[in-house]
Motif scaffolding. Structure first.
Motif, mmCIF file in Angstrom:
data_model
loop_
_atom_site.group_PDB
_atom_site.id
_atom_site.type_symbol
_atom_site.label_atom_id
_atom_site.label_comp_id
_atom_site.label_asym_id
_atom_site.label_seq_id
_atom_site.Cartn_x
_atom_site.Cartn_y
_atom_site.Cartn_z
ATOM 1 N N UNK A 212 0.541 -1.519 -0.138
ATOM 2 C CA UNK A 212 -0.007 0.560 -0.068
ATOM 3 C C UNK A 212 1.251 1.136 0.074
ATOM 4 N N UNK A 213 2.233 0.980 0.175
ATOM 5 C CA UNK A 213 2.789 2.457 0.437
ATOM 6 C C UNK A 213 4.043 2.503 -1.387
ATOM 7 N N UNK A 214 3.553 3.533 -1.481
ATOM 8 C CA UNK A 214 4.092 3.893 -3.272
ATOM 9 C C UNK A 214 5.202 3.392 -3.394
ATOM 10 N N UNK A 215 6.099 4.027 -2.790
ATOM 11 C CA UNK A 215 7.732 4.406 -2.768
ATOM 12 C C UNK A 215 8.006 2.824 -2.558
ATOM 13 N N UNK A 216 7.430 2.040 -1.501
ATOM 14 C CA UNK A 216 7.971 0.626 -1.770
ATOM 15 C C UNK A 216 7.042 -0.651 -2.564
#
Length: 456
Positions: A212-216
């Motif tokens: 759910x985390x864009x950078x991840x």
């Protein structure tokens, strides 16, 4: 970088990593010799199966361990797994059948899958300054690269005087020393948890929060790029040197040393580079450099140019891995960090589970030029995907709105918890049913129990 070692707790953890790495490196050599003793010419098949078992254990066990780790005091958790690893390695000298190797490798790597990401998540808790943590990540990469050079040489010298079974005893002792060093660190103060209470939700929390985390999501794409380039080096270096270039086997070690040299140069450079260039740019450029190196490999260069390509791949490999640790630290709070690191551990090894057999099958069936080409394409595609899913303006502080909510979890009275008490709830952090009024505010945003979705 080495000034970090004045921090007693970090010095103990770094020493534990060094000792465990050397012990594991010796076991890698000893396992190959044990496989040959039991299976003869089929030793390669035994080792290949053991590697597959290792990867499956990493992919399946790490998320479960990361979700359950907060239920146990961190130091107790790590020391227990080190002791279990010491006991399991101690069983290897008594193996008499191949199936016993598989069982012990499964159990040993399951313990490692539980230990390693939680150990990695402990370091940013000790080194909270991002610049210090970046130096620690570079130091860790340096340790891995030096171990890959030292362990084979140490094993070769030791075999002149000792049986390979002595390596298993040495590794067991290394895990015991690691346990003592971990036991010596000062326990971290208890923190409020933000993971779900339900056991199934705990296990799935890390993966869902990671994705759910864009950078991840960008990091996951870069992990595929790293695995594509890394698999080509690990699987096909010996084929390139001895089959394609018709050189003696010692030149395989030289080419692998070129990869390690590139990795060490990048590890030493990253703390300074990342003061001026953001993680996204470093990761994308490094991925592109690895893709270009693989693409040039299609031309089947001579040995001298191959060493340059391997050094470039090593540098890109190391740079992305240093950035990965920083991104995980930035994307998680202390209580949730083991779940995030475990998710990265599982997902990145899942990428290798795909690229290892792909690199081997393509090289054996269609030749190295095709293997170089396909893995170069996979690397470039992964970099392009990362570029799209990883926002170029990757702000840490985000404005967001909370809907009204009733739930129960361990908490302290922070910006999200301003409620009355009746006196029975006990000291913080404490757990009791509580109500959240609707709220709009800004802070460093991470996915957790109070923030299940990224703000749009």
């Amino acid at each position: 970088m080495f000034k970090l070692l004045v921090n007693r707790d970090y010095a103990a953890l770094f020493a534990a990593q060094i000792v465990a790495l050397l012990g594991t490196g010796l076991t890698t050599v000893a396992l190959a010799l044990l496989a040959f003793e039991l299976a003869g010419s089929d030793a390669g098949q035994v080792l290949g199966t053991a590697l597959a078992i290792k990867m499956v254990a990493y992919v399946t066990v790490a998320p479960i361990a990361g979700g359950l780790a907060p239920l146990v005091p961190r130091k107790t958790y790590l020391v227990t797994l080190d002791l279990l690893r010491a006991g399991l390695v101690l069983c290897l000298p008594f193996v008499t059948h191949v199936w016993q190797i598989y069982v012990l490798i499964l159990l040993l790597q399951a313990c490692s899958a539980g230990f390693t990401p939680v150990f990695q998540a402990t370091i940013p808790d000790i080194l909270e300054d991002e610049e210090d943590y970046t130096k620690a990540l570079s130091l860790s990469r340096l340790a891995y690269d030096i171990e890959s050079l030292v362990s084979p040489a140490l094993a070769g010298a030791a075999l002149l005087f000792l049986s390979f079974n002595a390596f298993f005893y040495a590794n067991s002792g290394a895990f015991l020393i690691s346990a003592l060093l971990v036991f010596s660190i000062t326990p971290r103060r208890a923190k409020a948890e933000s993971a779900p209470v339900d056991i199934v939700d705990r296990i799935t929390f890390g993966i869902l929060a990671y994705l759910a985390t864009p950078r991840l999501r960008g990091l996951l794409a870069m992990s595929m790029a790293v695995s594509a380039a890394g698999a080509m080096v690990i699987v096909n270096t010996v084929v390139l040197v001895q089959s394609q270039l018709n050189l003696a086997e010692e030149w395989t070690a030289v080419l692998l040393m070129a990869f390690g040299f590139g990795s060490m140069v990048a590890a030493l450079s990253m703390p300074r580079v990342l003061l001026f260039v953001d993680d996204r740019t470093v990761s994308l450029v490094s991925g592109g450099a690895m893709g270009i190196a693989l693409a040039l490999g299609i031309l089947m260069p001579g040995f001298a140019f191959a060493t340059v390509l391997w050094a470039v791949i090593g540098a890109g490999y190391s740079a992305v891995l240093v950035c990965a640790g920083r991104l995980l630290q930035r994307s998680s709070t202390k209580p949730d960090r083991p779940a995030y690191f475990a998710s990265q551990f599982a997902l990145s090894h899942g990428c290798f589970l795909l690229t290892y057999p792909l690199a081997g099958w393509l090289g054996a069936t269609y030749g190295l030029s095709v293997a170089f080409g396909v893995l170069a394409v996979l690397t470039f595609v992964s970099v392009v995907v990362a570029n799209f899913v990883w926002p170029s303006q990757d702000e840490r502080t985000l404005a967001h709105t909370h809907a009204a909510l009733d739930h129960t979890h361990l908490h302290v009275h922070d910006a999200h918890h301003q409620h009355a008490h009746e006196g029975w709830e006990g000291p913080e952090p404490h757990r009791h049913p509580h109500y959240h009024a609707p709220l709009h505010h800004s802070h460093d945003f991470t996915i957790d129990l109070h923030h299940p979705a990224w703000p749009r």
